[in-house]
Write a protein that holds these residues in place. Structure first.
Motif, PDB file in Angstrom:
ATOM      1  N   UNK A 104       0.791  -1.167   0.161  1.00 29.60           N
ATOM      2  CA  UNK A 104       0.102   0.104   0.017  1.00 29.60           C
ATOM      3  C   UNK A 104       0.983   1.254   0.038  1.00 29.60           C
ATOM      4  N   UNK A 105       2.244   1.154   0.293  1.00 28.76           N
ATOM      5  CA  UNK A 105       3.031   2.308   0.503  1.00 28.76           C
ATOM      6  C   UNK A 105       3.537   2.483  -1.283  1.00 28.76           C
ATOM      7  N   UNK A 106       3.334   3.843  -1.478  1.00 30.40           N
ATOM      8  CA  UNK A 106       3.847   4.207  -2.933  1.00 30.40           C
ATOM      9  C   UNK A 106       4.947   5.171  -2.864  1.00 30.40           C
ATOM     10  N   UNK A 107       6.274   4.621  -2.770  1.00 32.11           N
ATOM     11  CA  UNK A 107       7.376   5.553  -2.620  1.00 32.11           C
ATOM     12  C   UNK A 107       8.644   4.738  -3.680  1.00 32.11           C
ATOM     13  N   UNK A 108       9.345   5.687  -3.922  1.00 31.56           N
ATOM     14  CA  UNK A 108      10.541   5.314  -4.547  1.00 31.56           C
ATOM     15  C   UNK A 108      11.930   5.554  -3.884  1.00 31.56           C
ATOM     16  N   UNK A 109      11.920   5.708  -2.713  1.00 31.41           N
ATOM     17  CA  UNK A 109      13.011   5.781  -1.624  1.00 31.41           C
ATOM     18  C   UNK A 109      12.899   5.153  -0.268  1.00 31.41           C
ATOM     19  N   UNK A 110      13.710   5.032   0.475  1.00 33.43           N
ATOM     20  CA  UNK A 110      13.745   4.660   1.720  1.00 33.43           C
ATOM     21  C   UNK A 110      13.356   3.164   2.051  1.00 33.43           C
ATOM     22  N   UNK A 111      12.833   2.922   3.280  1.00 36.38           N
ATOM     23  CA  UNK A 111      12.273   1.743   3.596  1.00 36.38           C
ATOM     24  C   UNK A 111      11.047   1.831   4.260  1.00 36.38           C
ATOM     25  N   UNK A 112      10.254   0.490   4.345  1.00 30.74           N
ATOM     26  CA  UNK A 112       8.837   0.410   4.662  1.00 30.74           C
ATOM     27  C   UNK A 112       8.829  -0.504   5.899  1.00 30.74           C
ATOM     28  N   UNK A 113       8.161   0.046   7.116  1.00 29.71           N
ATOM     29  CA  UNK A 113       7.998  -0.737   8.189  1.00 29.71           C
ATOM     30  C   UNK A 113       6.474  -1.120   8.266  1.00 29.71           C
ATOM     31  N   UNK A 114       6.243  -2.347   7.989  1.00 32.74           N
ATOM     32  CA  UNK A 114       4.862  -2.679   8.219  1.00 32.74           C
ATOM     33  C   UNK A 114       4.551  -3.425   9.431  1.00 32.74           C
ATOM     34  N   UNK A 115       3.669  -2.724  10.174  1.00 35.12           N
ATOM     35  CA  UNK A 115       3.365  -2.933  11.727  1.00 35.12           C
ATOM     36  C   UNK A 115       1.981  -3.115  11.878  1.00 35.12           C
ATOM     37  N   UNK A 116       1.807  -4.155  12.893  1.00 36.01           N
ATOM     38  CA  UNK A 116       0.437  -4.545  13.462  1.00 36.01           C
ATOM     39  C   UNK A 116       0.382  -4.260  14.991  1.00 36.01           C
ATOM     40  N   UNK A 117      -0.686  -3.709  15.509  1.00 37.94           N
ATOM     41  CA  UNK A 117      -0.545  -3.660  16.995  1.00 37.94           C
ATOM     42  C   UNK A 117      -0.725  -5.127  17.466  1.00 37.94           C
ATOM     43  N   UNK A 118       0.219  -5.312  18.745  1.00 38.01           N
ATOM     44  CA  UNK A 118       0.107  -6.537  19.403  1.00 38.01           C
ATOM     45  C   UNK A 118       0.182  -6.223  20.861  1.00 38.01           C
ATOM     46  N   UNK A 119      -0.765  -5.175  21.186  1.00 35.61           N
ATOM     47  CA  UNK A 119      -1.280  -5.064  22.504  1.00 35.61           C
ATOM     48  C   UNK A 119       0.230  -4.285  23.303  1.00 35.61           C
ATOM     49  N   UNK A 120      -0.377  -3.426  24.201  1.00 35.70           N
ATOM     50  CA  UNK A 120       0.507  -2.848  25.088  1.00 35.70           C
ATOM     51  C   UNK A 120       1.830  -2.081  23.976  1.00 35.70           C
ATOM     52  N   UNK A 121       2.754  -2.034  24.182  1.00 42.21           N
ATOM     53  CA  UNK A 121       3.718  -1.337  23.479  1.00 42.21           C
ATOM     54  C   UNK A 121       4.541  -2.178  22.729  1.00 42.21           C
ATOM     55  N   UNK A 122       3.851  -3.281  22.085  1.00 40.53           N
ATOM     56  CA  UNK A 122       4.366  -4.321  21.105  1.00 40.53           C
ATOM     57  C   UNK A 122       3.734  -4.389  20.041  1.00 40.53           C
TER      58      UNK A 122
END
Length: 223
Positions: A104-122
């Protein structure tokens, strides 16, 4: 022509799509009712097949988002996909949830961090380059102010997924870009599944299980 039915249930988004050679031709999804996939999933499957003008037997494969994500959501999605695959005698294709999210990220530079909530600060996270190649495998990690600094200090980092909300409260870096209100969708599964279909990268229906990443822990109800 390859018609693939894709199921995405790893988060609160109940999402179903039909794709033809990797291009979505029908999709139905809803994130408004929380985790009610058991009630909606098969209704959505019927709806997208009707919209696409195809019969279930016309399908060439069944694709499913394999995780990580919600234990219950993944179990429902994978169970449905395996049932359809077995009943229709169609191959089963699994797609890593975080890989699909990165599309879903449309970029031509850098990196992508895909992240899903795993409760608390995880969070569950995986990292991809701008060509969507994985450069760090999926991990369960506890967030802090220095999380992802080795990537942030090298260039732009695009964060996406429902783990973004708590990540942005901790990370304040000029190279951090937060893409909010995005969840995994069956829309991105089609092309990834088609690529696997072309090389016959299929799962064994009898033994395939979701990628939970962590063991399910039942919480005691509040009194």
């Amino acid at each position: 022509m390859a018609l693939i039915l894709s199921l995405e249930t790893a988060t609160t988004n109940c999402s179903v799509a039909v794709s033809n050679n990797g291009k979505t031709i029908a999709i139905k999804e809803d994130n408004d009712k929380g985790y009610s996939h058991a009630e909606r999933l098969h209704v959505y499957i019927d709806a997208v097949l009707k919209e696409a003008g195809v019969n279930a037997n016309d399908l060439d494969a069944i694709a499913v988002s394999k995780g990580p994500g919600s234990y219950t959501g993944l179990r429902i999605g994978v169970s449905a996909a395996k049932g359809l695959s077995y009943a229709l005698e169609k191959p089963l294709i699994s797609i890593p949830t975080l890989e699909a999210l990165s599309q879903q990220v449309k970029n031509d530079d850098g990196v992508i961090v895909s992240m899903l909530d795993a409760r608390r600060m995880e969070v569950y996270s995986a990292i991809y380059d701008y060509n969507k190649n994985e450069i760090r495998e999926t991990q369960a990690q506890i967030l802090n102010e220095s999380s992802f600094n080795n990537y942030l200090n090298q260039g732009r980092v695009y964060f996406i997924g429902n783990g973004v909300e708590k990540t942005k409260t901790l990370i304040n870096h000029p190279n951090a870009f937060f893409i909010e209100n995005k969840l995994p969708s069956a829309n991105e599964l089609g092309l990834l599944a088609f690529n696997k279909y072309k090389i016959s990268d299929f799962e064994d229906v009898a033994y395939f299980e979701p990628y939970y990443l962590k063991d399910f822990v039942a919480l005691k109800p509040k009194s």
